[in-house]
Design a protein around this motif. Structure first.
Motif, mmCIF file in Angstrom:
data_model
loop_
_atom_site.group_PDB
_atom_site.id
_atom_site.type_symbol
_atom_site.label_atom_id
_atom_site.label_comp_id
_atom_site.label_asym_id
_atom_site.label_seq_id
_atom_site.Cartn_x
_atom_site.Cartn_y
_atom_site.Cartn_z
ATOM 1 N N PRO A 62 70.211 30.421 136.632
ATOM 2 C CA PRO A 62 70.110 30.461 138.093
ATOM 3 C C PRO A 62 68.696 30.076 138.560
ATOM 4 N N ALA A 63 67.686 30.580 137.867
ATOM 5 C CA ALA A 63 66.280 30.224 138.121
ATOM 6 C C ALA A 63 65.568 30.239 136.774
ATOM 7 N N LEU A 64 64.662 29.311 136.565
ATOM 8 C CA LEU A 64 63.964 29.218 135.286
ATOM 9 C C LEU A 64 63.231 30.515 134.958
ATOM 10 N N SER A 65 62.696 31.171 135.967
ATOM 11 C CA SER A 65 61.958 32.420 135.752
ATOM 12 C C SER A 65 62.842 33.544 135.209
ATOM 13 N N ASP A 66 64.155 33.430 135.364
ATOM 14 C CA ASP A 66 65.075 34.446 134.836
ATOM 15 C C ASP A 66 64.975 34.582 133.320
ATOM 16 N N LEU A 67 64.493 33.548 132.660
ATOM 17 C CA LEU A 67 64.454 33.546 131.200
ATOM 18 C C LEU A 67 63.287 34.345 130.625
#
Length: 181
Positions: A62-67
């Motif tokens: 959903p958003a790269l920062s979620d990883l």
């Protein structure tokens, strides 16, 4: 040390290798897995296409920062985050397996709504839908691997015109539809 490019005939084991990596990655993502998609991309994802024997996966988030919270779990699967690639590729996280050459797996983690996500799927799907186009790409890759055997960046850059032309042909087409010539 120079790592020479090797283009090999299609292997029917590549989809199984993708599935094994897919399962390992989903397991590492825990609760985030339900919000993600993992796709087999690159030449090993196209039946009968010659390729470098490296399984390319794309993890859509959903958003790269979620990883970020899951980086240690991903690394525990044998994937190695390429920190030096962050400056050149701020829109994705790039992992390799193993850490040393020869590599067996590349993982690109990107946002699901990114151009990278859409373009990689469109290119893969165009090659899957058109065997003649896939054959042209295989011929080009063999020639470029010969011409740029010790220079992976030059090899990759030399493919960009072909890839751009395929994406232009596929623009506006739903995935899985043949590209119009």
């Amino acid at each position: 040390m120079t790592h020479h490019l090797q283009i090999v005939p299609y292997s029917p084991t590549w989809p199984q290798r993708f599935q094994a990596e897919h399962s390992s990655i989903l397991s590492a993502l825990g609760p985030l897995a339900d919000a993600c998609a993992i796709e087999h991309i690159g030449s090993t994802a196209v039946p009968d296409l010659a390729a470098k024997p490296i399984i390319d996966l794309m993890l859509g988030l959903p958003a790269l920062s979620d990883l970020e919270p899951y980086l240690p779990a991903l690394q525990s699967t044998g994937l190695h985050l390429q920190q030096q690639a962050a400056a050149a590729m701020p829109d994705r996280h790039y992992f390799v397996k193993p850490a040393a050459h020869p590599r067996e797996v590349h993982l690109h983690a990107v946002a699901l709504d990114s151009d990278f996500w859409r373009d990689k799927l469109a290119f893969r799907d165009a090659l899957r839908a058109d065997q003649r186009l896939a054959g042209q790409y295989a011929d080009l890759k063999r020639q470029l691997a010969y011409d740029h055997s010790g220079d992976r960046a030059a090899y990759t850059n030399a493919k960009s015109g072909f890839i751009a032309s395929v994406l232009a042909m596929a623009a506006g087409k739903p995935h899985g539809k043949p590209a119009t010539r």
